[in-house]
Design a protein around this motif. Structure first.
Motif, short mmCIF file in Angstrom:
data_model
loop_
_atom_site.label_atom_id
_atom_site.label_comp_id
_atom_site.label_asym_id
_atom_site.label_seq_id
_atom_site.Cartn_x
_atom_site.Cartn_y
_atom_site.Cartn_z
N MET A 18 0.89 -1.14 -0.10
CA MET A 18 0.02 -0.02 -0.05
C MET A 18 1.13 1.21 -0.16
SD MET A 18 -3.35 -0.67 2.46
CE MET A 18 -2.19 -1.41 3.91
N ALA A 19 1.86 1.23 0.65
CA ALA A 19 2.78 2.51 0.77
C ALA A 19 3.57 2.71 -0.55
CB ALA A 19 3.87 2.30 2.10
N ASN A 20 3.71 1.57 -1.15
CA ASN A 20 4.58 1.62 -2.42
C ASN A 20 3.75 1.27 -3.71
OD1 ASN A 20 7.65 2.16 -1.27
ND2 ASN A 20 6.46 0.62 0.12
N ASP A 21 2.68 1.36 -3.67
CA ASP A 21 1.83 0.88 -4.98
C ASP A 21 2.26 1.65 -6.29
OD1 ASP A 21 -0.53 -0.56 -5.69
OD2 ASP A 21 -1.34 1.51 -6.28
N ARG A 22 2.60 2.99 -6.07
CA ARG A 22 2.91 3.44 -7.25
C ARG A 22 3.92 2.90 -8.09
NH1 ARG A 22 6.40 7.39 -8.90
NH2 ARG A 22 7.31 7.51 -6.90
N VAL A 23 5.21 2.49 -7.27
CA VAL A 23 6.38 1.86 -7.89
C VAL A 23 6.30 0.10 -8.27
CG1 VAL A 23 7.73 3.74 -7.57
CG2 VAL A 23 7.56 1.66 -5.62
N CYS A 24 5.16 -0.37 -7.16
CA CYS A 24 4.98 -1.97 -7.35
C CYS A 24 4.06 -2.21 -8.24
CB CYS A 24 4.92 -2.26 -5.78
SG CYS A 24 6.26 -2.31 -4.55
N SER A 25 3.12 -1.43 -8.66
CA SER A 25 1.76 -2.23 -9.24
C SER A 25 1.89 -2.34 -10.86
CB SER A 25 0.62 -0.72 -9.35
OG SER A 25 1.29 0.18 -9.79
N LYS A 26 3.16 -1.91 -11.33
CA LYS A 26 3.47 -2.57 -12.69
C LYS A 26 4.65 -3.43 -12.67
CE LYS A 26 -0.15 -0.08 -14.27
NZ LYS A 26 -1.03 -0.95 -15.12
N ASP A 27 4.70 -4.28 -13.64
CA ASP A 27 5.73 -5.08 -14.04
C ASP A 27 6.61 -5.60 -12.70
OD1 ASP A 27 5.40 -5.04 -16.78
OD2 ASP A 27 6.69 -2.89 -16.82
N LEU A 28 5.82 -6.18 -11.64
CA LEU A 28 6.56 -6.66 -10.43
C LEU A 28 6.61 -8.07 -10.46
CD1 LEU A 28 7.74 -6.09 -7.88
CD2 LEU A 28 5.47 -6.16 -6.86
N TYR A 29 7.96 -8.71 -10.61
CA TYR A 29 8.09 -10.23 -10.16
C TYR A 29 9.14 -10.16 -9.15
CZ TYR A 29 9.81 -14.66 -11.78
OH TYR A 29 10.08 -16.16 -12.02
N VAL A 30 8.93 -10.72 -8.05
CA VAL A 30 9.98 -10.47 -6.97
C VAL A 30 10.13 -11.82 -6.16
CG1 VAL A 30 8.51 -9.29 -5.59
CG2 VAL A 30 10.91 -9.12 -5.23
N GLY A 31 11.09 -12.12 -5.76
CA GLY A 31 11.13 -13.53 -4.98
C GLY A 31 12.93 -13.63 -4.69
N ARG A 32 13.25 -14.81 -4.33
CA ARG A 32 14.53 -15.25 -4.13
C ARG A 32 14.93 -15.72 -5.40
NH1 ARG A 32 18.30 -13.06 -0.92
NH2 ARG A 32 19.69 -14.36 0.05
N THR A 33 16.00 -15.05 -6.25
CA THR A 33 15.96 -15.86 -7.64
C THR A 33 16.96 -16.87 -7.73
OG1 THR A 33 18.01 -14.28 -7.95
CG2 THR A 33 15.76 -13.54 -8.46
N GLN A 34 16.63 -17.51 -8.87
CA GLN A 34 17.52 -18.91 -9.19
C GLN A 34 18.31 -18.12 -10.79
OE1 GLN A 34 18.08 -21.67 -7.54
NE2 GLN A 34 16.18 -21.47 -6.49
N ASN A 35 19.77 -18.59 -10.67
CA ASN A 35 20.39 -17.85 -11.74
C ASN A 35 20.70 -18.76 -12.90
OD1 ASN A 35 20.51 -14.89 -11.05
ND2 ASN A 35 21.99 -15.55 -9.56
N SER A 36 20.02 -18.61 -14.00
CA SER A 36 20.36 -19.48 -15.16
C SER A 36 20.45 -20.97 -14.82
CB SER A 36 21.57 -19.18 -15.76
OG SER A 36 21.45 -17.78 -16.48
N LYS A 37 19.41 -21.77 -14.08
CA LYS A 37 19.66 -23.07 -13.65
C LYS A 37 19.45 -24.04 -14.92
CE LYS A 37 17.94 -25.78 -9.48
NZ LYS A 37 17.10 -25.90 -8.56
#
Length: 364
Positions: free
Chosen positions: A219-238
């Motif tokens: 809610m506090a960051n909706d302006r920057v989070c509401s588009k093209d968000l895909y976030v988590g702990r990443t795996q690199n080129s497995k």
């Protein structure tokens, strides 16, 4: 003059020796032609990773040079048409009632589960997953996505559980234990077509979600989070899994590359509503993979969305103290009894750690 003759004589002898070594003048010509062809082919740029065109996700694909690791090409679906459906989420619908949902809810949490994991679902319902159990305004909803088993006793138990809690989305699959990719994709499809949340979080049923912190952050960051968000702990080129029994999937086998694109671990990833819509639109045209989180990464890749690596998504450790819950949002590998401890820490950390701050902002 003598020196010039000596030089020509020496060169002639070397030519004769070289021709004898490689088998004669004809072989020499073939040899040099082959070398030239090899050099020419090495300079030609081959198509690699693909992206949807600006005309839409079902139109033709344009090609870009694939990123590489050493000499191995990262995952690509060369010339793969997004015009022909290869599977349909609607084929896996059941006639069982689904949870009701409030349209445009801030956060939808989908939790893939299996019939035998009732203890995990119970712990989640008694802690962060049930709306009335979390203090504060109601901004989220949790649903369990479960394959409908063929065993009559298991089926009866699940239907009773669903009627009681009204939080189970059933998927019509023959083997609910080995169809994680299909369960997740159907969950995404159901969430978008039925609920259209602003954000969707996928976690396994052994995870704790710090709902209060996560919803407040969104809610506090909706302006920057509401588009093209895909976030988590990443795996690199497995490296792509080749083992036939890794996980089973019902639809046809997918094309395989050497490496998957960078993706968020299935231990928990969060996507914005626009990314959810793109994934649901693309998925029926992309053959399912047995590796659920890698498949989601491919859908994000085709949607033109990059994954964000976040330390707020992590694994459980008994070293985490109460003040860590000012920062941690998703914790995987949580036993059923520890769920209650995590909930207590998440609710009390603001008071106990009032003089402390997490020390970090954003997703890092």
């Amino acid at each position: 003059m003598k020196s010039s003759k000596h030089h020509r004589s020496h060169a002639g002898k070397m030519k004769v020796i070289f021709i004898k070594l490689i088998g004669g003048p004809k072989v020499t010509i073939v040899f040099f032609l082959a070398c030239g062809l090899f050099l020419l082919l090495s300079l030609i740029e081959k198509p690699g990773d693909i992206e949807p065109t600006s005309h839409g996700y079902r139109s033709r694909l344009i090609h870009h040079r694939a990123p590489s690791i050493g000499k191995l090409k990262v995952w690509s679906l060369e010339d793969y048409p997004l015009e022909k459906r290869v599977w349909r989420p609607s084929d896996y619908e059941t006639d069982k009632p689904s949870p009701s949902c409030q349209l445009d809810k801030l956060l939808m949490v989908i939790v893939p589960s299996t019939p035998g994991q009732l203890d995990h679902r119970t712990a989640i319902r008694n802690t962060w997953g049930t709306l009335k159990k979390v203090k504060g305004p109601v901004y989220h909803q949790t649903v369990f996505v479960i394959g409908l088993p063929s065993d009559s006793q298991e089926r009866a138990s699940l239907l009773e559980e669903s009627n009681k809690h009204k939080d189970v989305v059933f998927v019509n699959v023959a083997d609910p234990y080995n169809n994680l990719s299909l369960n997740v994709q159907y969950g995404l499809y159901w969430a978008w077509t039925e609920c259209k949340p602003s954000y969707l979080l996928k976690v396994p049923d052994d995870s704790f979600v710090n709902v209060k912190l996560l919803t407040n952050y969104l809610m506090a960051n909706d302006r920057v989070c509401s588009k093209d968000l895909y976030v988590g702990r990443t795996q690199n080129s497995k490296e792509a899994s080749r083992h036939p029994d890794k996980h089973k999937i019902a639809p046809e086998k997918a094309t395989r590359g050497d490496f998957y694109p960078r993706y968020a671990s299935g231990g928990g990833y969060l996507i914005s509503g626009d990314v959810l819509e793109k994934m649901v639109s693309i998925a029926p045209y992309v053959p399912l993979l047995p590796v659920e989180d890698a498949y989601v990464g491919i859908l994000a890749h085709l949607s033109g969305v990059n994954v964000i690596d976040s330390g707020r998504f992590t694994y459980y450790s008994d070293k985490w103290q109460i003040c860590n819950y000012l920062y941690l949002m998703v914790i995987q590998g949580v036993s059923t009894d520890v769920q209650y401890l995590c909930l207590r820490y998440s609710e009390e950390c603001s008071d106990v750690c009032a003089e402390q701050v997490s020390g970090r902002s954003g997703w890092e």
